[in-house]
Design an enzyme around this catalytic site. Sequence first.
Site, PDB file in Angstrom:
ATOM      1  N   LYS A   1      13.912  12.001  44.528  1.00  0.00           N
ATOM      2  CA  LYS A   1      13.937  13.045  45.672  1.00  0.00           C
ATOM      3  C   LYS A   1      15.144  12.754  46.332  1.00  0.00           C
ATOM      4  CE  LYS A   1       9.114  14.239  46.714  1.00  0.00           C
ATOM      5  NZ  LYS A   1       9.185  15.625  46.433  1.00  0.00           N
TER       6      LYS A   1
ATOM      7  N   GLU B   1       4.293  15.723  40.342  1.00  0.00           N
ATOM      8  CA  GLU B   1       3.141  14.540  39.718  1.00  0.00           C
ATOM      9  C   GLU B   1       1.838  15.010  40.461  1.00  0.00           C
ATOM     10  OE1 GLU B   1       4.910  14.436  42.486  1.00  0.00           O
ATOM     11  OE2 GLU B   1       3.393  14.005  43.924  1.00  0.00           O
TER      12      GLU B   1
ATOM     13  N   ASP C   1       1.683  12.204  51.352  1.00  0.00           N
ATOM     14  CA  ASP C   1       1.420  12.921  50.265  1.00  0.00           C
ATOM     15  C   ASP C   1       0.076  12.780  49.574  1.00  0.00           C
ATOM     16  OD1 ASP C   1       2.496  15.010  48.390  1.00  0.00           O
ATOM     17  OD2 ASP C   1       3.199  13.445  47.054  1.00  0.00           O
TER      18      ASP C   1
ATOM     19  N   ARG D   1       0.076  17.663  40.154  1.00  0.00           N
ATOM     20  CA  ARG D   1      -0.519  18.615  39.292  1.00  0.00           C
ATOM     21  C   ARG D   1      -1.013  17.515  38.066  1.00  0.00           C
ATOM     22  NH1 ARG D   1       4.488  22.673  38.486  1.00  0.00           N
ATOM     23  NH2 ARG D   1       4.584  21.841  40.595  1.00  0.00           N
TER      24      ARG D   1
ATOM     25  N   ASP E   1       5.228   9.420  47.542  1.00  0.00           N
ATOM     26  CA  ASP E   1       6.124  10.168  46.426  1.00  0.00           C
ATOM     27  C   ASP E   1       7.657  10.129  46.473  1.00  0.00           C
ATOM     28  OD1 ASP E   1       6.723  12.077  44.332  1.00  0.00           O
ATOM     29  OD2 ASP E   1       5.931  13.981  45.635  1.00  0.00           O
TER      30      ASP E   1
ATOM     31  N   LYS F   1      -5.679  15.070  46.293  1.00  0.00           N
ATOM     32  CA  LYS F   1      -4.232  14.473  45.843  1.00  0.00           C
ATOM     33  C   LYS F   1      -4.062  13.239  46.508  1.00  0.00           C
ATOM     34  CE  LYS F   1       0.905  15.083  45.422  1.00  0.00           C
ATOM     35  NZ  LYS F   1       1.928  16.000  45.317  1.00  0.00           N
TER      36      LYS F   1
ATOM     37  N   ASP G   1       8.678  14.614  39.364  1.00  0.00           N
ATOM     38  CA  ASP G   1       8.241  14.958  40.911  1.00  0.00           C
ATOM     39  C   ASP G   1       7.185  15.897  40.942  1.00  0.00           C
ATOM     40  OD1 ASP G   1       8.552  14.676  43.564  1.00  0.00           O
ATOM     41  OD2 ASP G   1      10.451  15.825  43.929  1.00  0.00           O
TER      42      ASP G   1
HETATM   43  N1  BES Z   1       4.692  16.322  47.299  1.00  0.00           N
HETATM   44  C1  BES Z   1       5.576  17.159  46.654  1.00  0.00           C
HETATM   45  C2  BES Z   1       5.313  18.502  47.544  1.00  0.00           C
HETATM   46  C3  BES Z   1       5.771  18.518  48.792  1.00  0.00           C
HETATM   47  C4  BES Z   1       7.228  18.601  49.089  1.00  0.00           C
HETATM   48  C5  BES Z   1       4.913  18.406  49.969  1.00  0.00           C
HETATM   49  C6  BES Z   1       7.622  18.802  50.530  1.00  0.00           C
HETATM   50  C7  BES Z   1       5.393  18.294  51.270  1.00  0.00           C
HETATM   51  C8  BES Z   1       6.658  18.738  51.418  1.00  0.00           C
HETATM   52  C9  BES Z   1       5.329  17.304  45.267  1.00  0.00           C
HETATM   53  O1  BES Z   1       4.998  16.138  44.520  1.00  0.00           O
HETATM   54  C10 BES Z   1       6.728  17.952  44.734  1.00  0.00           C
HETATM   55  O2  BES Z   1       7.566  17.049  44.571  1.00  0.00           O
HETATM   56  N2  BES Z   1       6.690  19.066  44.322  1.00  0.00           N
HETATM   57  C11 BES Z   1       7.743  19.447  43.682  1.00  0.00           C
HETATM   58  C12 BES Z   1       7.673  20.153  42.288  1.00  0.00           C
HETATM   59  C13 BES Z   1       8.701  20.634  41.595  1.00  0.00           C
HETATM   60  C14 BES Z   1       9.474  19.445  41.000  1.00  0.00           C
HETATM   61  C15 BES Z   1       8.401  21.568  40.588  1.00  0.00           C
HETATM   62  C16 BES Z   1       8.712  20.397  44.720  1.00  0.00           C
HETATM   63  O3  BES Z   1       8.042  20.829  45.555  1.00  0.00           O
HETATM   64  O4  BES Z   1       9.867  20.234  44.860  1.00  0.00           O
HETATM   65 ZN    ZN Z   2       3.965  14.930  45.688  1.00  0.00          ZN
HETATM   66 MN    MN Z   3       6.445  15.069  43.843  1.00  0.00          MN
END
Ligand code: BES
Ligand code: ZN
Ligand code: MN
Length: 494
Positions: free
Chosen positions: A279, A351, A290, A353, A272, A267, A349
Amino acid sequence: MQFYATGASAARQRSACAIVGIHERAAMTGPARDLDRRMGGAISRLLKRGDFNGKAGEVLPIVGARGGPAERVLLVGLGARKEYGRKAYRRAVVAATQWLAKGGAANAALYLPQEPVPGLDAYYATRFTVESVCAALYRIPDLKSGRKPPRARLTRFGIGVPAADLAAARRGIRDGRGIAAGMALTRDLANLPANVCTPTYLSSAARRLAGEHRKVRARVLDVRAIRRLRMGSFLSVTRGSDEPPRLIVLEYRGARAGTAPVALVGKGITFDTGGISLKQPTAMDEMKFDMSGAASVFGAIKALATIGAAVNVVGIIPACENMPSGRATKPGDIVTSMSGKTIEVLNTDAEGRLILCDGISYARRFKPRVVVDIATLTGACVIALGAHYCGLFSPDEKLAASIAAAGERSDDRAWRMPVAEEYTDLLKSNFADIANVAGREAGAITAACFLWKFTDGLRWAHLDIAGTAYLSGNHKGSTGRPVPLLADWLLQGD
Ligand code: BES
Ligand code: ZN
Ligand code: MN
């Protein structure tokens, strides 16, 4: 840094610093005892006076040591003898190398492996020692304008082992150096701010890596090429950003040309923001990390190329930013992935996947033996496993077991979590083949299950490194994980 293995005794070998281990409440043995004799009992007297107890991780430098072959002797605590093992060994080595990195010794030799370490062979003892020395000397490529602190003096490091283990120790040094070089590259890339480390920057880093190693090739696809591949899912993430996306392909050919490669899909979100599903501001700066999955693919390939491992690996890195804008993808938008599956983007968010599913589809053209994706994918994984184990997902029992075992061996652990239809049911959409998010429950698992839907006919595993790739707080920065796990797994085969 130059590393060497030696079968010589601590009492004979000359060096600016000799490092020997002492157990808690136990008579000295092996290298410590030999050195103590040469020094006329100086270490015994220190112990008797209570200046050093041998607690795991304790260090005591004797500077200007008399009588022995070294100007400095560093005593390191190994803890109680009956509890001694790989953990106490690692603690001792980390403490010793951290002390050395601050000191003035230009060369040093560590004799701990000359005595058996329960549960740790000479290969892993030396490999870990090399990794630890390099980690202690690692400096973040910071952009501070003041005077830089002086670089560590240390340039030569010996590792004392029993003569019978010299061959294993030399392999440990070779692999440890490779892994350390890979980790340093991963950390450098991940630590850079997002205004420097853009998809374009990652592309030049890929070309640089290919320039450094004969067996590494880099190819970079621009937005037109990505469009031609019909990566509608990847492209939906980059829509809101002014930074052009890149699809980076790194190939390492260490084995025969006909050998099916392992594909590593990383990734590469260089920042992000969450996109339209913006966020919260707290710690949003950490979203520059990220792209840690991508950075670990760089690092694993750097490690293998440095070692000269006899494997074929292809690294696939979709790289882009996730930004809000007037052009950005909106919640509810439906996009068509490279596989042909349509995706309802309920949350912009989620993204990671969306870029990974197209990366996995692209991996198919290399007819890979296995596909492993590596991603800071979910906050839910951080909640589940914290900063110690990364999440390991695979429907393939054998593959999951071999990756988990590599994590144990390399002290870069992964904990298996399920992929199962019960969870993919939560990703149903009324409007498209699949939705990109489910509810709040089991967030790390539903993310993995989303990817699973794109892996028909592949042997596939997914590593969620959101909790392990970097540290927050005072020690904020990339850890270089899971390069040790990946390198170990690729070196040993599955
Ligand atoms: N990059 C984030 C995941 C992340 C969160 C990595 C905190 C490191 C620390 C990812 O893209 C994300 O935002 N995931 C969301 C998914 C949700 C919207 C289903 C998450 O984990 O909140
Ligand atoms: Zn992310
Ligand atoms: Mn995200």
